[in-house]
Write a protein that holds these residues in place. Structure first.
Motif, mmCIF file in Angstrom:
data_model
loop_
_atom_site.group_PDB
_atom_site.id
_atom_site.type_symbol
_atom_site.label_atom_id
_atom_site.label_comp_id
_atom_site.label_asym_id
_atom_site.label_seq_id
_atom_site.Cartn_x
_atom_site.Cartn_y
_atom_site.Cartn_z
ATOM 1 N N SER A 211 0.852 -1.201 0.000
ATOM 2 C CA SER A 211 0.000 0.000 0.000
ATOM 3 C C SER A 211 0.884 1.246 0.000
ATOM 4 C CB SER A 211 -0.904 0.036 1.242
ATOM 5 O OG SER A 211 -0.124 0.279 2.404
ATOM 6 N N GLY A 212 0.260 2.388 -0.176
ATOM 7 C CA GLY A 212 0.996 3.647 -0.097
ATOM 8 C C GLY A 212 1.502 3.884 1.312
ATOM 9 N N THR A 213 0.702 3.487 2.285
ATOM 10 C CA THR A 213 1.094 3.637 3.687
ATOM 11 C C THR A 213 2.336 2.789 3.963
ATOM 12 O OG1 THR A 213 -1.236 3.912 4.239
ATOM 13 C CG2 THR A 213 0.262 3.433 6.062
ATOM 14 N N THR A 237 -2.721 16.939 4.850
ATOM 15 C CA THR A 237 -2.505 15.755 4.020
ATOM 16 C C THR A 237 -3.387 14.639 4.549
ATOM 17 O OG1 THR A 237 -0.861 14.085 3.342
ATOM 18 C CG2 THR A 237 -0.511 15.107 5.482
ATOM 19 N N PHE A 238 -3.341 13.496 3.860
ATOM 20 C CA PHE A 238 -4.046 12.315 4.338
ATOM 21 C C PHE A 238 -3.333 11.808 5.591
ATOM 22 C CE2 PHE A 238 -4.743 7.602 4.004
ATOM 23 C CZ PHE A 238 -6.073 7.637 4.377
ATOM 24 N N THR A 241 0.303 9.904 6.108
ATOM 25 C CA THR A 241 1.623 10.535 5.993
ATOM 26 C C THR A 241 2.292 10.693 7.356
ATOM 27 O OG1 THR A 241 0.690 11.812 4.164
ATOM 28 C CG2 THR A 241 2.868 12.460 4.934
ATOM 29 N N VAL A 308 4.595 16.162 0.654
ATOM 30 C CA VAL A 308 3.427 15.536 0.030
ATOM 31 C C VAL A 308 3.004 16.319 -1.208
ATOM 32 C CG1 VAL A 308 1.069 14.730 0.416
ATOM 33 C CG2 VAL A 308 2.658 14.879 2.344
ATOM 34 N N ASP A 334 6.042 11.967 -0.788
ATOM 35 C CA ASP A 334 4.774 11.242 -0.748
ATOM 36 C C ASP A 334 4.045 11.543 -2.054
ATOM 37 O OD1 ASP A 334 2.228 10.236 -0.421
ATOM 38 O OD2 ASP A 334 2.011 10.873 1.670
ATOM 39 N N ALA A 336 1.726 9.710 -3.421
ATOM 40 C CA ALA A 336 0.517 8.879 -3.493
ATOM 41 C C ALA A 336 -0.503 9.466 -4.461
ATOM 42 C CB ALA A 336 -0.105 8.727 -2.109
ATOM 43 N N GLN A 337 -0.501 10.807 -4.569
ATOM 44 C CA GLN A 337 -1.504 11.450 -5.425
ATOM 45 C C GLN A 337 -0.902 11.984 -6.726
ATOM 46 O OE1 GLN A 337 -3.598 14.384 -3.045
ATOM 47 N NE2 GLN A 337 -3.961 12.940 -1.381
ATOM 48 N N SER A 358 0.978 5.271 -4.084
ATOM 49 C CA SER A 358 -0.126 4.391 -3.727
ATOM 50 C C SER A 358 -0.906 4.035 -4.979
ATOM 51 C CB SER A 358 -1.045 5.120 -2.748
ATOM 52 O OG SER A 358 -2.314 4.484 -2.687
ATOM 53 N N LYS A 363 -6.728 6.542 -6.731
ATOM 54 C CA LYS A 363 -5.555 7.364 -7.095
ATOM 55 C C LYS A 363 -5.433 7.425 -8.617
ATOM 56 C CE LYS A 363 -4.446 7.290 -2.690
ATOM 57 N NZ LYS A 363 -4.123 8.267 -1.706
ATOM 58 N N GLY A 371 -2.281 -1.293 -2.903
ATOM 59 C CA GLY A 371 -0.978 -1.487 -3.524
ATOM 60 C C GLY A 371 -0.174 -0.207 -3.401
#
Ligand SMILES: *Cc1c(COP(=O)(O)O)cnc(C)c1O
Length: 550
Positions: A211-213, A237-238, A241, A308, A334, A336-337, A358, A363, A371
Motif C-alpha cells: 500500500s501507499g502507507t 494531508t491524508f 503521511t 506531500v 509522498d 501517493a496522489q 499508492s 488514485k 498497492g
C-alpha cells in the motif's frame, strides 16, 4: 442500466429485419445516452454467426438474389465485426459451461452471466417471448425498454467504469493468466510492473509493496527512523503521511503549507529545523508532548522531511532538497496522489531521495485493492527496502538481517496495474484537458478560485480542488451540487494537528493557520480522465448559479 444483447436483437439490426430494426437500434442508443453499457456475451459468437448467416440467405432469396455461401459468410463476418466494434464483450465464465441439460442452454447462460452484476444494474435485451414472460426482472424487449425511464444518472466522482471498459480484454487476460500460472505471491507480474514503472518514472529502483502507507513505512524504516527522531511534514494531508512517523515511535513536526500550492511551505522549513534543534518554539510551533521516558532524556533530532504532492501537484523540490542537504536531512516524496505529474521535466515519484506512491483504486493509477511502490536511485536504500518488504530477509529465505514487514504487492494487483499502465500516459493528458476545461468554465466565478499550476510543473490532478471565498460560500456551492446529483468532497476538513489521534503531540489548534484556512474553504469536484465537457458544463453552471445569487 446496462443491456446484454440477445442474439435476436443483434440480428434485427444486422440482417436487418424491417419491423424490428428501428426499435432495437433506438434501445441501444438510448442505453448509451444514459451512460449504460451495451454487452455482447462472448459465448454467443457461434450462434450469432449461424443465425445471421441464414437470415441473410433468406433475405437474399426473397429479393431473388443467390450469392454463394462463401460470399454470405463473408458478409456475415463484416456485419458482425462492424456491429460489435464499439460494444463491450462479456466473457463466458466456467460456471456458464455445463448447461446442456437445461431446457434452454443459451438462455440459461445469459441468465447465469447476469448474476455477476449488482441487482437491477443490467437486463437482457431480447424478443424471446418465454424469456420475457418468465423473467420480467431480468429481460426486457426493445419496446419496453424505450418506455422505461432510466433513473436519473448520477455523475460519478471518479469514473472507474469507463476506464475498465477501455482495458477489459487486457485486464481479463492478465487476471486469467495469473489463475493459470498460480504464482500469487511475487509472480512474474511484479517484476514486469516494477520494470514498467521504473522506465516510466526514470527511477533506478522500483519496489512494489502492499500500500501507499506501507511504502512510506518502508522508506522510513530504511532510514532507521525511531524514537527521538523528528520528521517534518505537512499537517494538510491524508492521515497516513504522519501516521507512519508515529507508528515507528518518531515525532511528526508539522510545517504549514503554502496557500497557493497547498504543499509544504519551503519558507517555513528552515525555521522548523532550527526550532527542533534549539528546542525553541518561538520561531516555529513544536509538539509540546512528552513521549514517555524519551523526550525527557533526549531532545528530538531532525532526520528528514516527508513532502506531500497534494492533489497531484509536486512540491518545490528545488528548494526542499537544498534545505535538506544543508541540514543533513533525507527527503521522502509522498507521491501517493502525484503519479504522472512532473516538476522541471522530471516525473513525480523520482523527485527526492525516495518516492512513495499508492495504487489505491481512487488514485490516478489505481489497482483493484491496496498497492503501493517506492522509487529510489540509491542502491543501498533499495536493498534495505527490498529486504524490509519481506520480513527483513537476507540472502536466504530463512536468513533475516533486520526486523521487517510483510509488505509485498499481490501478483493479482500487479496484473491489474499492467493492464492500466499502457493507458496511463494518455489518461494523464486527458486529465490535463479536463483541468483546462474546468479552469476556463470557472474563470467567471468570483466566489471560487481554480487550482494554479506554476510554470515548470505538471499536476496529475488526482483531485480537482477549488477554493471557495469562505466556508459559507463552500457550503452553498456543495449544497447546490448535491441537489443536482453532483458529488463533491472536502479533502481535508481537519488538518492533522487537530486530529484527536495526534492530540498527544500537544499542538495548539492555531499553530497552522494556513492549513486551517484552506481546510475551511477547499472542496474537490468530480475528476477523472473520462470526464466529458458536457458534465463539466453542468457542474460549472451549477457553481456559477450560486455565484450570481450571492
Ligand atoms: C492515499 C494516500 C496515502 C496512503 O496510501 P494507501 O495506499 O491508501 O495506504 C498516503 N499519503 C497520501 C497523500 C495519500 O493520498
Amino acid at each position: 442500466m446496462d443491456l446484454l444483447l440477445d442474439v435476436d436483437v443483434i440480428v434485427d439490426i444486422c440482417a436487418p429485419r424491417q419491423e424490428f430494426e428501428e426499435s432495437s437500434r433506438d434501445a441501444i442508443t438510448f442505453c448509451e445516452l444514459n451512460a449504460g453499457r451495451v454487452w455482447i456475451y462472448a459465448g454467443s459468437v457461434q450462434t450469432l454467426e449461424y443465425v445471421l448467416f441464414y437470415e441473410l440467405k433468406q433475405n437474399y432469396a426473397r429479393s431473388d438474389r443467390y450469392p454463394t455461401d462463401r460470399q454470405i459468410k463473408h458478409r456475415t463476418s463484416q456485419l458482425l465485426a462492424e456491429f460489435c466494434r464499439d460494444k463491450q464483450w462479456l466473457a463466458a465464465l466456467a460456471g456458464e459451461g455445463n448447461v446442456f441439460m437445461k431446457a434452454d442452454p443459451e438462455n440459461e447462460q445469459l441468465l447465469t452471466a447476469l448474476n455477476r452484476f449488482p441487482d437491477r444494474s443490467i437486463k437482457i435485451l431480447t424478443r424471446d417471448k418465454p424469456l420475457l414472460e418468465r423473467y420480467p426482472n431480468k429481460a426486457i424487449s426493445p419496446e419496453q425498454y424505450l418506455n422505461f425511464i432510466d433513473s436519473q444518472t448520477n455523475v460519478p466522482f471518479i469514473d472507474l467504469k469507463k476506464q475498465q471498459d477501455a482495458i477489459r480484454p487486457a485486464l481479463e487476460h492478465n487476471i486469467h493468466s495469473l489463475l493459470h500460472h498460480g504464482q500469487y505471491i511475487m509472480g512474474p507480474e511484479i517484476n514486469e510492473l516494477e520494470t514498467g514503472l521504473g522506465e516510466y518514472l526514470g527511477a533506478k529502483h522500483t519496489i512494489t509493496c502492499s500500500s501507499g502507507t506501507d511504502a512510506l513505512l518502508l522508506a522510513l524504516m530504511a532510514y532507521g527512523i525511531g524514537p527521538g527522531d523528528a520528521v517534518l511534514t505537512s499537517p494538510f494531508t491524508f492521515f497516513a503521511t504522519a501516521e507512519v512517523i508515529t507508528l515507528l515511535g518518531a515525532t511528526p513536526v508539522f510545517v504549514d503549507i503554502d496557500p497557493d500550492s497547498f504543499n509544504i511551505d519551503p519558507e517555513k522549513l528552515e525555521p522548523a529545523v532550527q526550532a527542533v534543534q534549539g528546542k525553541d518554539s518561538s520561531c516555529h510551533p513544536l509538539p509540546a508532548f512528552c513521549w514517555p521516558a524519551i523526550t525527557d532524556h533526549r531532545p528530538l533530532t531532525p532526520k528528514g522531511i516527508i513532502a506531500v504532492d497534494l492533489f497531484g501537484l509536486p512540491c518545490d523540490y528545488g528548494r526542499i532538497n537544498k534545505i535538506a542537504q544543508k541540514h543533513g536531512l533525507f527527503v521522502i516524496e509522498d507521491a501517493a496522489q502525484s503519479l504522472g505529474a512532473e516538476y522541471q521535466g522530471r516525473k513525480a515519484g523520482a523527485l527526492a531521495d525516495i518516492g512513495c506512491s499508492s495504487f489505491f483504486p481512487a488514485k490516478p493509477l489505481g489497482c483493484y485493492g491496496d498497492g503501493g511502490a517506492v522509487f529510489t536511485d540509491d542502491d543501498r536504500l533499495a536493498e534495505s527496502m527490498r529486504s524490509i518488504r519481506v520480513h527483513g530477509q537476507g540472502d536466504d529465505k530463512y536468513d533475516n538481517d533486520r526486523i521487517g514487514l510483510n509488505a509485498r504487492m499481490d501478483s493479482i494487483q500487479a496484473a491489474v496495474l499492467l493492464a492500466k499502465l499502457d493507458l496511463f500516459p494518455q489518461e494523464i493528458e486527458l486529465r490535463q484537458q479536463a483541468a483546462q476545461r474546468y479552469a476556463e468554465l470557472l474563470a467567471p466565478c468570483s466566489m471560487l478560485s481554480a487550482p494554479c499550476v506554476p510554470q515548470g510543473y505538471k499536476s496529475a490532478f488526482a483531485q480537482y480542488s477549488v477554493l471557495a471565498r469562505d466556508s459559507t460560500a463552500r457550503q452553498r456551492h456543495q449544497t447546490r451540487l448535491k441537489e443536482q446529483g453532483i458529488p463533491s468532497v472536502v479533502y481535508y476538513p481537519k488538518p492533522l494537528h487537530r486530529q484527536s489521534a495526534f492530540a498527544f503531540l500537544g499542538y495548539n489548534d492555531s499553530d497552522f493557520p494556513v492549513s486551517d484556512n484552506i481546510a475551511s474553504r477547499i472542496f474537490s469536484l468530480p475528476m477523472h480522465a473520462y470526464l466529458s465537457r458536457e458534465t463539466q458544463e453542468t457542474i460549472c453552471q451549477c457553481l456559477l448559479a450560486v455565484d450570481s445569487n450571492f
